[in-house]
Design a protein around this motif. Structure first.
Motif, PDB file in Angstrom:
ATOM      1  N   TYR A  32      40.221  34.396  51.883  1.00  0.00           N
ATOM      2  CA  TYR A  32      41.454  34.114  51.142  1.00  0.00           C
ATOM      3  C   TYR A  32      41.886  32.660  51.327  1.00  0.00           C
ATOM      4  CZ  TYR A  32      42.391  38.896  49.677  1.00  0.00           C
ATOM      5  OH  TYR A  32      42.331  40.126  49.064  1.00  0.00           O
ATOM      6  N   ARG A  33      41.694  32.161  52.539  1.00  0.00           N
ATOM      7  CA  ARG A  33      42.115  30.790  52.817  1.00  0.00           C
ATOM      8  C   ARG A  33      41.342  29.786  51.976  1.00  0.00           C
ATOM      9  NH1 ARG A  33      41.427  30.936  58.008  1.00  0.00           N
ATOM     10  NH2 ARG A  33      43.620  31.423  58.413  1.00  0.00           N
ATOM     11  N   ASN A  34      40.059  30.009  51.830  1.00  0.00           N
ATOM     12  CA  ASN A  34      39.210  29.017  51.177  1.00  0.00           C
ATOM     13  C   ASN A  34      38.925  29.298  49.709  1.00  0.00           C
ATOM     14  OD1 ASN A  34      38.273  27.098  53.444  1.00  0.00           O
ATOM     15  ND2 ASN A  34      38.018  29.117  54.353  1.00  0.00           N
ATOM     16  N   PHE A  35      38.955  30.586  49.326  1.00  0.00           N
ATOM     17  CA  PHE A  35      38.610  30.933  47.943  1.00  0.00           C
ATOM     18  C   PHE A  35      39.730  31.653  47.195  1.00  0.00           C
ATOM     19  CE2 PHE A  35      34.557  31.149  50.397  1.00  0.00           C
ATOM     20  CZ  PHE A  35      33.943  30.040  49.843  1.00  0.00           C
ATOM     21  N   GLY A  36      40.727  32.129  47.917  1.00  0.00           N
ATOM     22  CA  GLY A  36      41.798  32.861  47.268  1.00  0.00           C
ATOM     23  C   GLY A  36      41.405  34.250  46.813  1.00  0.00           C
ATOM     24  N   GLU A  37      40.355  34.816  47.398  1.00  0.00           N
ATOM     25  CA  GLU A  37      39.876  36.148  47.035  1.00  0.00           C
ATOM     26  C   GLU A  37      39.142  36.758  48.218  1.00  0.00           C
ATOM     27  OE1 GLU A  37      36.519  36.230  44.271  1.00  0.00           O
ATOM     28  OE2 GLU A  37      36.367  34.047  44.459  1.00  0.00           O
ATOM     29  N   PRO A  38      38.988  38.087  48.233  1.00  0.00           N
ATOM     30  CA  PRO A  38      38.353  38.729  49.384  1.00  0.00           C
ATOM     31  C   PRO A  38      36.836  38.773  49.280  1.00  0.00           C
ATOM     32  CG  PRO A  38      39.076  40.404  47.865  1.00  0.00           C
ATOM     33  CD  PRO A  38      39.515  39.084  47.278  1.00  0.00           C
ATOM     34  N   VAL A  39      36.229  38.997  50.432  1.00  0.00           N
ATOM     35  CA  VAL A  39      34.813  39.363  50.503  1.00  0.00           C
ATOM     36  C   VAL A  39      34.701  40.842  50.163  1.00  0.00           C
ATOM     37  CG1 VAL A  39      32.943  39.836  52.156  1.00  0.00           C
ATOM     38  CG2 VAL A  39      34.057  37.585  52.122  1.00  0.00           C
ATOM     39  N   VAL A  40      33.742  41.189  49.304  1.00  0.00           N
ATOM     40  CA  VAL A  40      33.537  42.594  48.959  1.00  0.00           C
ATOM     41  C   VAL A  40      32.129  43.073  49.310  1.00  0.00           C
ATOM     42  CG1 VAL A  40      35.261  42.577  47.114  1.00  0.00           C
ATOM     43  CG2 VAL A  40      32.869  42.021  46.582  1.00  0.00           C
ATOM     44  N   GLY A  41      31.303  42.187  49.863  1.00  0.00           N
ATOM     45  CA  GLY A  41      29.951  42.595  50.233  1.00  0.00           C
ATOM     46  C   GLY A  41      29.382  41.714  51.322  1.00  0.00           C
ATOM     47  N   ILE A  42      28.601  42.332  52.195  1.00  0.00           N
ATOM     48  CA  ILE A  42      27.873  41.624  53.245  1.00  0.00           C
ATOM     49  C   ILE A  42      26.403  41.972  53.103  1.00  0.00           C
ATOM     50  CG2 ILE A  42      27.401  41.620  55.731  1.00  0.00           C
ATOM     51  CD1 ILE A  42      30.348  41.798  56.241  1.00  0.00           C
ATOM     52  N   ARG A  43      25.571  40.959  53.153  1.00  0.00           N
ATOM     53  CA  ARG A  43      24.124  41.162  53.122  1.00  0.00           C
ATOM     54  C   ARG A  43      23.589  41.031  54.538  1.00  0.00           C
ATOM     55  NH1 ARG A  43      19.689  43.260  50.380  1.00  0.00           N
ATOM     56  NH2 ARG A  43      17.829  42.118  50.966  1.00  0.00           N
ATOM     57  N   GLN A  44      22.976  42.109  55.052  1.00  0.00           N
ATOM     58  CA  GLN A  44      22.379  42.058  56.385  1.00  0.00           C
ATOM     59  C   GLN A  44      20.862  42.106  56.276  1.00  0.00           C
ATOM     60  OE1 GLN A  44      20.645  44.496  58.271  1.00  0.00           O
ATOM     61  NE2 GLN A  44      20.819  46.277  56.910  1.00  0.00           N
ATOM     62  N   ILE A  45      20.181  41.454  57.194  1.00  0.00           N
ATOM     63  CA  ILE A  45      18.715  41.409  57.130  1.00  0.00           C
ATOM     64  C   ILE A  45      18.042  42.031  58.352  1.00  0.00           C
ATOM     65  CG2 ILE A  45      18.577  39.457  55.546  1.00  0.00           C
ATOM     66  CD1 ILE A  45      18.064  37.633  57.947  1.00  0.00           C
TER      67      ILE A  45
ATOM     68  N   PHE B 174      27.507  36.620  52.173  1.00  0.00           N
ATOM     69  CA  PHE B 174      28.715  37.334  51.766  1.00  0.00           C
ATOM     70  C   PHE B 174      28.858  37.247  50.246  1.00  0.00           C
ATOM     71  CE2 PHE B 174      29.139  35.402  55.893  1.00  0.00           C
ATOM     72  CZ  PHE B 174      29.710  36.369  56.691  1.00  0.00           C
ATOM     73  N   ARG B 175      29.434  38.287  49.662  1.00  0.00           N
ATOM     74  CA  ARG B 175      29.765  38.258  48.239  1.00  0.00           C
ATOM     75  C   ARG B 175      31.275  38.361  48.075  1.00  0.00           C
ATOM     76  NH1 ARG B 175      26.401  41.379  43.821  1.00  0.00           N
ATOM     77  NH2 ARG B 175      25.210  39.461  44.140  1.00  0.00           N
ATOM     78  N   LEU B 176      31.819  37.485  47.241  1.00  0.00           N
ATOM     79  CA  LEU B 176      33.251  37.483  46.953  1.00  0.00           C
ATOM     80  C   LEU B 176      33.552  38.396  45.772  1.00  0.00           C
ATOM     81  CD1 LEU B 176      33.842  33.638  47.286  1.00  0.00           C
ATOM     82  CD2 LEU B 176      34.259  35.393  49.017  1.00  0.00           C
ATOM     83  N   ALA B 177      34.824  38.733  45.601  1.00  0.00           N
ATOM     84  CA  ALA B 177      35.230  39.638  44.529  1.00  0.00           C
ATOM     85  C   ALA B 177      34.859  39.103  43.162  1.00  0.00           C
ATOM     86  CB  ALA B 177      36.731  39.897  44.611  1.00  0.00           C
ATOM     87  N   SER B 178      34.816  37.792  43.011  1.00  0.00           N
ATOM     88  CA  SER B 178      34.457  37.171  41.732  1.00  0.00           C
ATOM     89  C   SER B 178      32.969  37.263  41.439  1.00  0.00           C
ATOM     90  CB  SER B 178      34.875  35.704  41.736  1.00  0.00           C
ATOM     91  OG  SER B 178      34.187  34.991  42.761  1.00  0.00           O
ATOM     92  N   GLY B 179      32.169  37.705  42.406  1.00  0.00           N
ATOM     93  CA  GLY B 179      30.726  37.761  42.248  1.00  0.00           C
ATOM     94  C   GLY B 179      30.009  36.577  42.867  1.00  0.00           C
TER      95      GLY B 179
ATOM     96  N   ALA C 241      37.081  45.106  44.867  1.00  0.00           N
ATOM     97  CA  ALA C 241      36.157  46.049  44.249  1.00  0.00           C
ATOM     98  C   ALA C 241      34.781  45.886  44.857  1.00  0.00           C
ATOM     99  CB  ALA C 241      36.099  45.788  42.744  1.00  0.00           C
ATOM    100  N   VAL C 242      34.195  46.984  45.277  1.00  0.00           N
ATOM    101  CA  VAL C 242      32.847  46.931  45.828  1.00  0.00           C
ATOM    102  C   VAL C 242      31.873  46.581  44.711  1.00  0.00           C
ATOM    103  CG1 VAL C 242      31.014  48.279  46.917  1.00  0.00           C
ATOM    104  CG2 VAL C 242      33.388  48.596  47.627  1.00  0.00           C
ATOM    105  N   PRO C 243      31.005  45.573  44.901  1.00  0.00           N
ATOM    106  CA  PRO C 243      30.111  45.162  43.828  1.00  0.00           C
ATOM    107  C   PRO C 243      29.123  46.255  43.463  1.00  0.00           C
ATOM    108  CG  PRO C 243      29.475  44.131  45.904  1.00  0.00           C
ATOM    109  CD  PRO C 243      30.793  44.816  46.142  1.00  0.00           C
ATOM    110  N   LYS C 244      28.876  46.414  42.174  1.00  0.00           N
ATOM    111  CA  LYS C 244      27.921  47.434  41.739  1.00  0.00           C
ATOM    112  C   LYS C 244      26.493  46.923  41.802  1.00  0.00           C
ATOM    113  CE  LYS C 244      31.261  49.638  38.635  1.00  0.00           C
ATOM    114  NZ  LYS C 244      31.561  50.028  37.245  1.00  0.00           N
ATOM    115  N   ALA C 245      26.295  45.637  41.551  1.00  0.00           N
ATOM    116  CA  ALA C 245      24.950  45.069  41.596  1.00  0.00           C
ATOM    117  C   ALA C 245      24.567  44.780  43.042  1.00  0.00           C
ATOM    118  CB  ALA C 245      24.893  43.785  40.776  1.00  0.00           C
ATOM    119  N   PRO C 246      23.292  44.963  43.416  1.00  0.00           N
ATOM    120  CA  PRO C 246      22.877  44.668  44.786  1.00  0.00           C
ATOM    121  C   PRO C 246      22.971  43.184  45.073  1.00  0.00           C
ATOM    122  CG  PRO C 246      20.967  45.085  43.399  1.00  0.00           C
ATOM    123  CD  PRO C 246      22.186  45.424  42.579  1.00  0.00           C
TER     124      PRO C 246
END
Length: 260
Positions: A109-122, A152-157, A244-249
């Motif tokens: 929110y501080r840097n992009f004004g939107e939340p993270v909605v996804g984390i990619r783990q390896i 990380f994926r933001l709400a905007s994609g 919103a949780v992203p629908k695309a992987p």
């Protein structure tokens, strides 16, 4: 001919020695604190079963494994997707929830004004030595006590990856990753990222190795510098960090060796 036979004998001896070391390591019982930490976490109710956190049967053998593994596909009650699904223990799941809630979302929110909605783990659970070595201590991944976060994926994609964003991203990406990393150093007992060694250029390694938490200090490399707290203009934090949780992987680069 004699030289070839001798060389073959030496090679076989080395291979048997390496195999023997690995076998001995895998024959060592897990430290008692691991099962105790799992049981205490489950009993606390801090982590609850849900469509995003599902319990599984005991995994591993004498050394590697978990008594009560969890399949985690989402954090913050599913508001932050975890892909691919991570097999980890209860204490790590709780710590990841806290980190995302208090550090990652605040930095987003501080840097992009939107939340993270996804984390990619390896990398989550896997029975192996540190950094893939056949010798030395077992990795915390061997106990479901570590997770490697690549992006990380933001709400905007928008995707923000550790590999591209840490040193080559725009100012907001760099600030976001540094702030998330600094928050991880406060939450997890071992945190490794780009610059710590050749193995962690493309991800944050996060674990709860108890021996790395001494005197209130955690093992964190590289040490967060002043840049970790250099903030972009603060966007108002909503009262409900729902995205919103992203629908695309999520798709991030996974090249580079891993892990601790």
């Amino acid at each position: 001919m004699g030289v070839r036979v001798a060389y073959l004998a030496v090679s076989m001896a080395v291979a048997l020695l390496v195999a023997g070391c690995a076998a001995n390591r895998l024959a060592e019982p897990r430290a008692q604190w691991r099962a105790e930490a799992e049981a205490a976490c489950i009993a606390s109710g801090e982590v609850r079963a849900s469509p995003y956190v599902q319990s599984g049967a005991r995994v591993g053998g004498i050394a590697c494994g978990m008594e009560q593994p969890l399949k985690v596909s989402g954090l913050l009650s599913g508001r932050v997707a975890v892909t691919p699904i991570a097999t980890i223990n209860c204490p790590l799941t709780a710590a990841l929830d806290r980190w995302v809630r208090t550090s990652v979302q605040a930095a987003a929110y501080r840097n992009f004004g939107e939340p993270v909605v996804g984390i990619r783990q390896i990398a989550s659970y896997g029975c192996r030595g540190r950094n893939g070595s056949h010798r030395g201590p077992l990795s915390e991944h061997s106990f479901g006590n570590a997770l490697d976060v690549a992006g990380f994926r933001l709400a905007s994609g928008r995707d923000v990856t550790v590999l591209q964003g840490w040193s080559r991203g725009d100012p907001r990406e760099r600030a976001f990753l540094q702030q998330a990393f600094a928050g991880a150093c406060a939450e997890f007992y071992t945190v490794l990222g780009p610059g710590s060694d050749v193995y962690h250029a493309n991800h944050f390694h996060l674990d709860l190795l108890r021996t790395n938490a001494r005197g209130g200090r955690h093992y964190c490399r590289p040490q967060p510098g002043p840049g970790a707290y250099a903030q972009a203009p603060m966007s108002p934090l909503p009262t409900d960090n729902v995205g919103a949780v992203p629908k695309a992987p999520l798709a991030f680069s996974e090249h580079g060796r891993e892990n601790f």
